[in-house]
Enzyme design. Structure first.
Site, PDB file in Angstrom:
ATOM      1  N   ASP A  28       1.451 -11.188   7.199  1.00 53.79           N
ATOM      2  CA  ASP A  28       1.932 -10.433   6.049  1.00 53.79           C
ATOM      3  C   ASP A  28       3.283  -9.788   6.325  1.00 53.79           C
ATOM      4  O   ASP A  28       3.896  -9.223   5.410  1.00 53.79           O
ATOM      5  CB  ASP A  28       0.915  -9.358   5.634  1.00 53.79           C
ATOM      6  CG  ASP A  28       0.613  -8.384   6.752  1.00 53.79           C
ATOM      7  OD1 ASP A  28       0.104  -8.819   7.799  1.00 53.79           O
ATOM      8  OD2 ASP A  28       0.878  -7.172   6.597  1.00 53.79           O
TER       9      ASP A  28
ATOM     10  N   ASP B 179      10.294  -4.720   7.843  1.00 51.18           N
ATOM     11  CA  ASP B 179       9.172  -3.832   8.152  1.00 51.18           C
ATOM     12  C   ASP B 179       9.141  -3.435   9.621  1.00 51.18           C
ATOM     13  O   ASP B 179       8.388  -3.985  10.425  1.00 51.18           O
ATOM     14  CB  ASP B 179       7.840  -4.457   7.742  1.00 51.18           C
ATOM     15  CG  ASP B 179       6.763  -3.383   7.592  1.00 51.18           C
ATOM     16  OD1 ASP B 179       7.117  -2.200   7.495  1.00 51.18           O
ATOM     17  OD2 ASP B 179       5.576  -3.738   7.582  1.00 51.18           O
TER      18      ASP B 179
ATOM     19  N   ARG C 295      14.748  -0.679   0.795  1.00 53.40           N
ATOM     20  CA  ARG C 295      15.328  -1.822   1.513  1.00 53.40           C
ATOM     21  C   ARG C 295      15.980  -2.769   0.514  1.00 53.40           C
ATOM     22  O   ARG C 295      15.504  -2.942  -0.603  1.00 53.40           O
ATOM     23  CB  ARG C 295      14.258  -2.634   2.231  1.00 53.40           C
ATOM     24  CG  ARG C 295      13.395  -1.939   3.221  1.00 53.40           C
ATOM     25  CD  ARG C 295      12.482  -2.996   3.857  1.00 53.40           C
ATOM     26  NE  ARG C 295      11.534  -2.432   4.793  1.00 53.40           N
ATOM     27  CZ  ARG C 295      10.224  -2.376   4.587  1.00 53.40           C
ATOM     28  NH1 ARG C 295       9.715  -2.830   3.449  1.00 53.40           N
ATOM     29  NH2 ARG C 295       9.430  -1.871   5.496  1.00 53.40           N
TER      30      ARG C 295
ATOM     31  N   GLY D  20       0.782  -1.225   0.000  1.00 57.10           N
ATOM     32  CA  GLY D  20       0.000   0.000   0.000  1.00 57.10           C
ATOM     33  C   GLY D  20       0.811   1.270   0.000  1.00 57.10           C
ATOM     34  O   GLY D  20       0.296   2.340  -0.330  1.00 57.10           O
ATOM     35  N   ARG D  21       2.085   1.184   0.370  1.00 53.40           N
ATOM     36  CA  ARG D  21       2.958   2.370   0.307  1.00 53.40           C
ATOM     37  C   ARG D  21       4.378   1.974  -0.091  1.00 53.40           C
ATOM     38  O   ARG D  21       5.355   2.600   0.305  1.00 53.40           O
ATOM     39  CB  ARG D  21       2.962   3.130   1.635  1.00 53.40           C
ATOM     40  CG  ARG D  21       3.395   2.329   2.846  1.00 53.40           C
ATOM     41  CD  ARG D  21       3.549   3.262   4.030  1.00 53.40           C
ATOM     42  NE  ARG D  21       3.847   2.541   5.262  1.00 53.40           N
ATOM     43  CZ  ARG D  21       4.245   3.138   6.375  1.00 53.40           C
ATOM     44  NH1 ARG D  21       4.413   4.446   6.410  1.00 53.40           N
ATOM     45  NH2 ARG D  21       4.480   2.432   7.470  1.00 53.40           N
TER      46      ARG D  21
ATOM     47  N   ARG E 294       5.793 -13.208   1.135  1.00 53.20           N
ATOM     48  CA  ARG E 294       5.361 -13.337   2.524  1.00 53.20           C
ATOM     49  C   ARG E 294       4.491 -14.575   2.693  1.00 53.20           C
ATOM     50  O   ARG E 294       3.946 -15.107   1.711  1.00 53.20           O
ATOM     51  CB  ARG E 294       4.543 -12.098   2.923  1.00 53.20           C
ATOM     52  CG  ARG E 294       5.205 -10.764   2.576  1.00 53.20           C
ATOM     53  CD  ARG E 294       4.165  -9.685   2.321  1.00 53.20           C
ATOM     54  NE  ARG E 294       4.769  -8.470   1.765  1.00 53.20           N
ATOM     55  CZ  ARG E 294       5.011  -7.372   2.462  1.00 53.20           C
ATOM     56  NH1 ARG E 294       4.680  -7.303   3.727  1.00 53.20           N
ATOM     57  NH2 ARG E 294       5.565  -6.330   1.891  1.00 53.20           N
TER      58      ARG E 294
ATOM     59  N   ASP F 125      -2.083   7.477   2.582  1.00 51.52           N
ATOM     60  CA  ASP F 125      -1.468   8.395   1.627  1.00 51.52           C
ATOM     61  C   ASP F 125      -0.245   7.787   0.949  1.00 51.52           C
ATOM     62  O   ASP F 125       0.360   8.419   0.066  1.00 51.52           O
ATOM     63  CB  ASP F 125      -1.095   9.726   2.288  1.00 51.52           C
ATOM     64  CG  ASP F 125      -0.106   9.574   3.443  1.00 51.52           C
ATOM     65  OD1 ASP F 125       0.495   8.495   3.593  1.00 51.52           O
ATOM     66  OD2 ASP F 125       0.065  10.551   4.202  1.00 51.52           O
TER      67      ASP F 125
END
Length: 453
Positions: free
Chosen positions: A253, A263, A180, A93-94, A187, A126
């Protein structure tokens, strides 16, 4: 473009999976790109350390494609259990997968972004990353790498000049985009999505892809895949514990099938061996508390087995899952011995030493970083009282794995508790002073060299 022709080995293997696994996306057009961190040590491993700063920001702030690899970023599709509740509306999503490369050891590596803009999976977000979040991820990944935890590596951090509104920190706040370097972005939730949609052909294709490209094994064998993932995730859980690290959000996830941690949102390093410490303020029940991380990771491995059940018999999958505790005990013993600077002896003595260390740390409240610093490759100091006699006796039969000749041992332990993280960010936020941040990265790397030398 001044790449290292001997080390730069671009790949596009993710395209083998086909359009059903990802969505082509476009990066956000940021107002500015100010380079704040570049990991030349990691870049050297994939032939990119010779990029100029201008070229670096063009590729990792503006996302101009690297030669020979993906022509357009790909937002990967996946589902997942979030705090044990299944969510079929997830996906990148980002962030996105920007490039694939081979490192100097031949491993397939992904360059993936965080904060690079909205995708079809952004929902109401966003697609951005706060600069503070990027700083925290660099610090977490650097310290975990130094402490021997298999982790993604923060490759690049670029400030992007937007003012972001966030409900859980002072706003508006500065923005950034992170890149990264990871050994794959597949996943457990990637498999769960295919099981949810009953896409057996997709499950077979993904199983073969992971075995071939991430584990270097030819053939199609769901049981073998689960076995490898169980071993790697048990190792990850063990290394978290030995590092005193609390990830904070061990949803399915967020578990990579290579067993590589990634993450870093609400992470923290535990000051003491307190099993109840949590990293996420919203983890009210302590599901992902420090002491429950092995359980949480085992549970996630079970969800992979559930997904693979569509293409495999149940009995061999269950047998593989049942070996997770055995793998974990072996790995946590090895991880703590490594941090003690001791060579293994035999199973009985090694387990006795590790159990004595865990009991003493939990019972005395001695800081984790201080203890491992004091005892590395030397006798337990006299300042450790009678409650440490069991550890002292257990250590007596062990030979150091290495000496303490490195300059690191002449100073103080290198820890990173929450107050220090906040102080590093405060200097950046208040005065745009990056010197404490860069000094901390140098200190972490010095410790890593001392532990590995």
């Amino acid at each position: 473009m001044p790449i290292d022709p001997q080390a730069y080995r671009p790949e596009t293997t993710i395209l083998e999976l086909g359009n059903g696994f990802y969505d082509p996306v476009t990066a956000a057009d940021f107002p500015q790109t100010v380079l704040r961190f570049r990991n030349d040590r990691a870049a050297d491993e994939v032939g990119l350390a010779t990029l100029s700063d201008e070229e670096w920001t063009t590729h990792f702030g503006r996302f101009m494609p690297l030669p020979g690899t993906l022509s357009q970023p790909l937002a990967l599709r996946y589902h997942g259990h979030q705090f044990r509740q299944y969510n079929p509306e997830l996906g990148d999503g980002r962030g996105f997968t920007f490039a694939q490369l081979r490192d100097r050891n031949g491993r397939l590596m992904d360059l993936g972004s965080k904060g690079s803009g909205q995708t079809p999976w952004s929902r109401f977000g966003d697609g951005r990353l706060t600069l503070k979040g990027g700083v925290r991820e660099v610090l977490a990944s650097e310290l975990l790498e130094a402490l021997g935890v298999p982790t993604s590596r923060s490759f690049s951090l670029i400030e992007t000049g937007e003012a972001l509104e966030r409900g859980d920190e002072p706003s508006p706040t500065r923005s950034a985009v992170l890149v990264r370097l990871s050994h794959g972005h597949i996943r457990i939730g990637t498999f769960q999505r295919l099981a949810y949609t009953r896409d057996e052909d997709g499950l077979r294709a993904l199983t073969a892809y992971v075995l071939r490209h991430l584990y270097g094994e030819d053939g199609y064998d769901p049981v073998r895949l689960l076995d490898l993932v169980v071993q790697r995730t048990a190792r990850l859980a063990a290394r978290y514990m030995a590092a005193g690290f609390v990830h904070g959000v061990l949803n399915s996830d967020n578990i990579n099938v290579t067993g590589e941690s990634f993450d870093y949102g609400p992470w923290r390093f535990a000051p003491t061996w307190d099993p109840a410490i949590v990293a996420a303020y919203f983890d009210h029940g302590g599901l992902y508390a420090f002491g429950r991380q092995p359980e949480a990771i085992h549970w996630n491995a079970m969800q992979l087995a559930v997904a693979l059940r569509q293409i495999s018999d149940a009995e061999p999958l269950i047998a593989v899952l049942d070996r997770f505790p055995e793998h974990y005990q072996r790995e946590v013993t090895a991880a703590i011995l490594w941090r003690l600077g001791r060579s293994p002896r035999d199973h009985e003595h090694d387990r006795a030493l590790v159990q004595a260390v865990e009991r003493a740390l939990r019972g005395t409240g001695v800081e984790i970083a201080r203890f491992f610093f004091d005892v590395f490759a030397t006798d337990l100091p006299a300042s450790y009282g009678a409650e440490w006699d069991e550890v002292r006796a257990a250590l007596s039969g062990y030979e150091p794995r290495q000496s303490r000749d490195h300059a690191f041992w002449s100073g103080e332990p290198c820890a990173m508790l929450i107050d220090e993280v906040e102080a590093i960010w405060s200097a950046i936020d208040r005065d745009d002073d990056w010197s404490p941040f860069h000094a901390k990265v140098r200190a972490i790397r010095q410790m890593g060299q001392a532990l590995a030398s």
